[in-house]
Design a protein around this motif. Structure first.
Motif, mmCIF file in Angstrom:
data_model
loop_
_atom_site.group_PDB
_atom_site.id
_atom_site.type_symbol
_atom_site.label_atom_id
_atom_site.label_comp_id
_atom_site.label_asym_id
_atom_site.label_seq_id
_atom_site.Cartn_x
_atom_site.Cartn_y
_atom_site.Cartn_z
ATOM 1 N N GLN A 120 0.838 -1.201 0.000
ATOM 2 C CA GLN A 120 0.000 0.000 0.000
ATOM 3 C C GLN A 120 0.872 1.250 0.000
ATOM 4 O O GLN A 120 0.587 2.223 -0.704
ATOM 5 N N GLU A 121 1.943 1.213 0.803
ATOM 6 C CA GLU A 121 2.869 2.338 0.820
ATOM 7 C C GLU A 121 3.596 2.468 -0.516
ATOM 8 O O GLU A 121 3.769 3.574 -1.042
ATOM 9 N N LEU A 122 4.009 1.343 -1.071
ATOM 10 C CA LEU A 122 4.669 1.374 -2.378
ATOM 11 C C LEU A 122 3.724 1.859 -3.472
ATOM 12 O O LEU A 122 4.151 2.541 -4.411
ATOM 13 N N LEU A 123 2.453 1.526 -3.365
ATOM 14 C CA LEU A 123 1.478 2.034 -4.329
ATOM 15 C C LEU A 123 1.457 3.563 -4.322
ATOM 16 O O LEU A 123 1.467 4.210 -5.372
ATOM 17 N N ILE A 124 1.443 4.139 -3.119
ATOM 18 C CA ILE A 124 1.426 5.599 -3.004
ATOM 19 C C ILE A 124 2.678 6.203 -3.631
ATOM 20 O O ILE A 124 2.605 7.145 -4.431
ATOM 21 N N THR A 125 3.831 5.655 -3.284
ATOM 22 C CA THR A 125 5.079 6.248 -3.777
ATOM 23 C C THR A 125 5.301 5.961 -5.258
ATOM 24 O O THR A 125 5.858 6.803 -5.979
ATOM 25 N N ASP A 126 4.863 4.794 -5.738
ATOM 26 C CA ASP A 126 5.026 4.485 -7.154
ATOM 27 C C ASP A 126 4.078 5.317 -8.021
ATOM 28 O O ASP A 126 4.446 5.764 -9.112
ATOM 29 N N VAL A 127 2.855 5.519 -7.534
ATOM 30 C CA VAL A 127 1.915 6.374 -8.260
ATOM 31 C C VAL A 127 2.426 7.812 -8.280
ATOM 32 O O VAL A 127 2.341 8.508 -9.299
ATOM 33 N N LYS A 128 2.994 8.277 -7.162
ATOM 34 C CA LYS A 128 3.545 9.631 -7.141
ATOM 35 C C LYS A 128 4.695 9.748 -8.135
ATOM 36 O O LYS A 128 4.813 10.783 -8.826
ATOM 37 N N TYR A 129 5.532 8.730 -8.234
ATOM 38 C CA TYR A 129 6.630 8.780 -9.200
ATOM 39 C C TYR A 129 6.075 8.850 -10.625
ATOM 40 O O TYR A 129 6.571 9.613 -11.464
ATOM 41 N N MET A 130 5.039 8.068 -10.891
ATOM 42 C CA MET A 130 4.424 8.065 -12.221
ATOM 43 C C MET A 130 3.843 9.437 -12.566
ATOM 44 O O MET A 130 4.135 10.007 -13.626
ATOM 45 N N PHE A 131 3.051 10.014 -11.665
ATOM 46 C CA PHE A 131 2.432 11.312 -11.922
ATOM 47 C C PHE A 131 3.455 12.451 -11.834
ATOM 48 O O PHE A 131 3.365 13.433 -12.567
ATOM 49 N N GLY A 132 4.417 12.305 -10.922
ATOM 50 C CA GLY A 132 5.419 13.350 -10.741
ATOM 51 C C GLY A 132 6.385 13.459 -11.893
ATOM 52 O O GLY A 132 7.127 14.450 -11.998
ATOM 53 N N HIS A 133 6.415 12.443 -12.766
ATOM 54 C CA HIS A 133 7.262 12.498 -13.957
ATOM 55 C C HIS A 133 6.421 12.607 -15.234
ATOM 56 O O HIS A 133 6.938 12.453 -16.337
ATOM 57 N N ASN A 134 5.144 12.871 -15.065
ATOM 58 C CA ASN A 134 4.271 13.192 -16.186
ATOM 59 C C ASN A 134 4.432 14.689 -16.478
ATOM 60 O O ASN A 134 4.395 15.497 -15.540
ATOM 61 N N PRO A 135 4.635 15.094 -17.706
ATOM 62 C CA PRO A 135 4.935 16.505 -17.997
ATOM 63 C C PRO A 135 3.838 17.493 -17.604
ATOM 64 O O PRO A 135 4.112 18.688 -17.461
ATOM 65 N N ILE A 136 2.603 17.028 -17.382
ATOM 66 C CA ILE A 136 1.548 17.961 -16.977
ATOM 67 C C ILE A 136 1.231 17.840 -15.479
ATOM 68 O O ILE A 136 0.301 18.492 -14.997
ATOM 69 N N PHE A 137 1.998 17.031 -14.740
ATOM 70 C CA PHE A 137 1.849 16.887 -13.286
ATOM 71 C C PHE A 137 0.384 16.696 -12.870
ATOM 72 O O PHE A 137 -0.186 17.513 -12.138
ATOM 73 N N PRO A 138 -0.250 15.614 -13.300
ATOM 74 C CA PRO A 138 -1.670 15.433 -12.984
ATOM 75 C C PRO A 138 -1.916 15.270 -11.484
ATOM 76 O O PRO A 138 -1.069 14.773 -10.745
ATOM 77 N N MET A 139 -3.100 15.703 -11.048
ATOM 78 C CA MET A 139 -3.500 15.564 -9.652
ATOM 79 C C MET A 139 -4.071 14.157 -9.428
ATOM 80 O O MET A 139 -4.927 13.703 -10.176
ATOM 81 N N THR A 147 3.192 17.305 -5.565
ATOM 82 C CA THR A 147 2.524 16.517 -4.526
ATOM 83 C C THR A 147 1.413 15.738 -5.217
ATOM 84 O O THR A 147 1.011 16.073 -6.347
ATOM 85 N N LEU A 148 0.863 14.750 -4.578
ATOM 86 C CA LEU A 148 -0.241 14.010 -5.186
ATOM 87 C C LEU A 148 -1.499 14.870 -5.313
ATOM 88 O O LEU A 148 -2.465 14.474 -5.963
ATOM 89 N N ALA A 149 -1.472 16.052 -4.693
ATOM 90 C CA ALA A 149 -2.544 17.028 -4.878
ATOM 91 C C ALA A 149 -2.185 18.036 -5.962
ATOM 92 O O ALA A 149 -2.844 19.065 -6.096
ATOM 93 N N GLY A 150 -1.111 17.777 -6.723
ATOM 94 C CA GLY A 150 -0.712 18.647 -7.814
ATOM 95 C C GLY A 150 0.585 19.383 -7.530
ATOM 96 O O GLY A 150 1.187 19.237 -6.461
ATOM 97 N N LEU A 151 1.034 20.169 -8.500
ATOM 98 C CA LEU A 151 2.258 20.965 -8.365
ATOM 99 C C LEU A 151 1.964 22.192 -7.504
ATOM 100 O O LEU A 151 1.007 22.936 -7.766
ATOM 101 N N GLN A 152 2.780 22.404 -6.476
ATOM 102 C CA GLN A 152 2.558 23.507 -5.541
ATOM 103 C C GLN A 152 3.879 24.184 -5.210
ATOM 104 O O GLN A 152 4.952 23.602 -5.389
ATOM 105 N N LYS A 153 3.791 25.419 -4.690
ATOM 106 C CA LYS A 153 4.991 26.089 -4.207
ATOM 107 C C LYS A 153 5.516 25.349 -2.982
ATOM 108 O O LYS A 153 4.741 24.872 -2.149
ATOM 109 N N VAL A 154 6.830 25.246 -2.878
ATOM 110 C CA VAL A 154 7.446 24.584 -1.727
ATOM 111 C C VAL A 154 7.117 25.367 -0.456
ATOM 112 O O VAL A 154 7.319 26.581 -0.392
#
Length: 382
Positions: free
Chosen positions: A136-155, A262-269
């Motif tokens: 379950q933890e790996l699902l979260i981090t693997d999905v974040k890696y997938m979306f975080g390396h998508n050029p449109i940073f999907p939420m 973030t999994l909620a989208g691209l945000q200011k740090v």
């Protein structure tokens, strides 16, 4: 809650997370170490079919005879398997078929558990549930890696910003030298690598009761630390230069300001939030820059009762090695932890992505020193 109820609850938690995915997301594997969601769903199911149903139900009928080859991860005792890097090549079986597989195995397991009292079997099911929680933890981090390396940073979900936590205290904890006991005690669940209670000696040390923040790390970046070889271990310096690293994973400088995915989208740090997604080399270089160091896993465990922990997996300065009297189980279950005791670093605590009630002060997580797609952070000591 009995074992059947626990089984049902934990298996539902996995599918509830996946309910936020679209069908196109399930088969994507961006890099070797980040498996597709479809594979996680199937592999955790394979675990129960392979180690429970096939072993304890006479004349059990497999859902699909190809699935042992497709969804075995690293268990040599369980037979041949596909290469890890090829997990994203499987457009078939379909995602629908994987959910049918889960339903089939869930029905068989729940029927089986209604009449089971054998402690050995219940312990094996418990291991399988903890294994599922790890995924379950790996699902979260693997999905974040997938979306975080998508050029449109999907939420993924607007409520899934898991990097917003802040420190609640800013104290330094002093621990006196002495001999302390390390390792898991009691009869509740733990992994075999936590067993073997033993004594260690530690000298006087101090440890921060707070984690390094994004703002702290921005200061590190802006000091030119990623270009200062004096701060880095030799292998870390090579890693920085080969990969052109200049910031934590998921950070992007846009119009002069740092943003992160973030999994909620691209945000200011958020400078006050706790740092995440750095590897051992970065953690060690930051400690060097601050004139401090990372704690050993023993120091961390000794101090843990006085620490606020659980938001990030915290890098230690300890190699992942067996405790005294460590013993691997026979067969495939014995491959779970012991065979990875080389070239890994211990991380302590838990992260915001860790399943509830799935971590202990004795828990020994382990990753290679270059890996940073988990929710990892830094606690300093001296």
């Amino acid at each position: 809650m009995n074992i059947n109820q626990k089984y049902k609850q934990i298996r539902q938690e996995t599918t509830e997370f996946c309910s936020h995915l679209h069908i196109e997301d399930y088969a994507i594997q961006v890099v070797k170490f980040a498996s597709p969601p479809k594979w996680h769903l199937a592999h955790t199911t394979w675990f129960f079919e392979t180690f429970i149903l096939k072993n304890y139900i006479e004349n059990y009928t497999e859902f699909n005879s190809n699935f042992n080859f497709l969804f075995n991860s690293y268990y040599n005792n369980a037979g041949d398997r596909i290469l890890q890097a090829n997990r994203g090549n499987m457009s078939r079986p379909t995602t629908d078929e994987i959910f049918e597989y889960r339903a089939y195995v869930d029905t068989k397991i729940q029927e089986f558990l209604q009449n089971v009292s054998d402690k050995k079997i219940i312990d094996l099911v418990t291991l399988g549930l903890n294994h599922e929680q790890q995924h379950q933890e790996l699902l979260i981090t693997d999905v974040k890696y997938m979306f975080g390396h998508n050029p449109i940073f999907p939420m993924f979900n607007n409520k899934f910003n898991l990097v917003k936590d802040k420190n609640k205290s800013f104290e330094n904890i002093k621990i006196k030298e002495g001999v302390y006991e390390i390792g898991h005690k009691g009869n509740d669940f733990c992994y075999d690598n936590e067993l073997g209670v033993h004594k260690v000696y530690v000298a006087d040390f101090e440890i921060n009761n707070y984690l390094v923040t994004n703002g702290d790390f921005i200061d590190f970046i802006e000091s030119g630390a990623y270009a200062d070889f004096n701060l880095w271990l030799d292998e870390g310096w090579t890693w920085v230069n080969i990969n052109n690293i200049n910031s934590p994973m998921y950070w992007h400088k846009i119009k002069g300001e740092w943003h992160y995915y973030t999994l909620a989208g691209l945000q200011k740090v958020d400078k006050k939030a706790i740092l995440s997604h750095i590897n051992y080399y970065e953690a060690n270089a930051f400690a060097e820059w601050k004139g401090m160091r990372l704690p050993t896993e023993f120091e961390w465990e000794i101090a843990s009762k006085q620490l606020n922990w659980g938001k990030r997996w915290e890098w230690t300065n300890s190699a992942y090695l067996p405790y005294p009297n460590f013993k691997k189980e026979n067969g495939a279950v014995g491959e779970y932890n012991g065979k990875f005791m080389s070239n890994k670093i211990v991380l302590k605590g838990a992260s915001v992505a860790t399943s509830k009630k799935h971590s202990r002060s004795t828990y020994r997580n382990f990753f290679g020193p270059t890996e940073r797609w988990q929710y990892t952070g830094i606690r300093l000591a001296k």
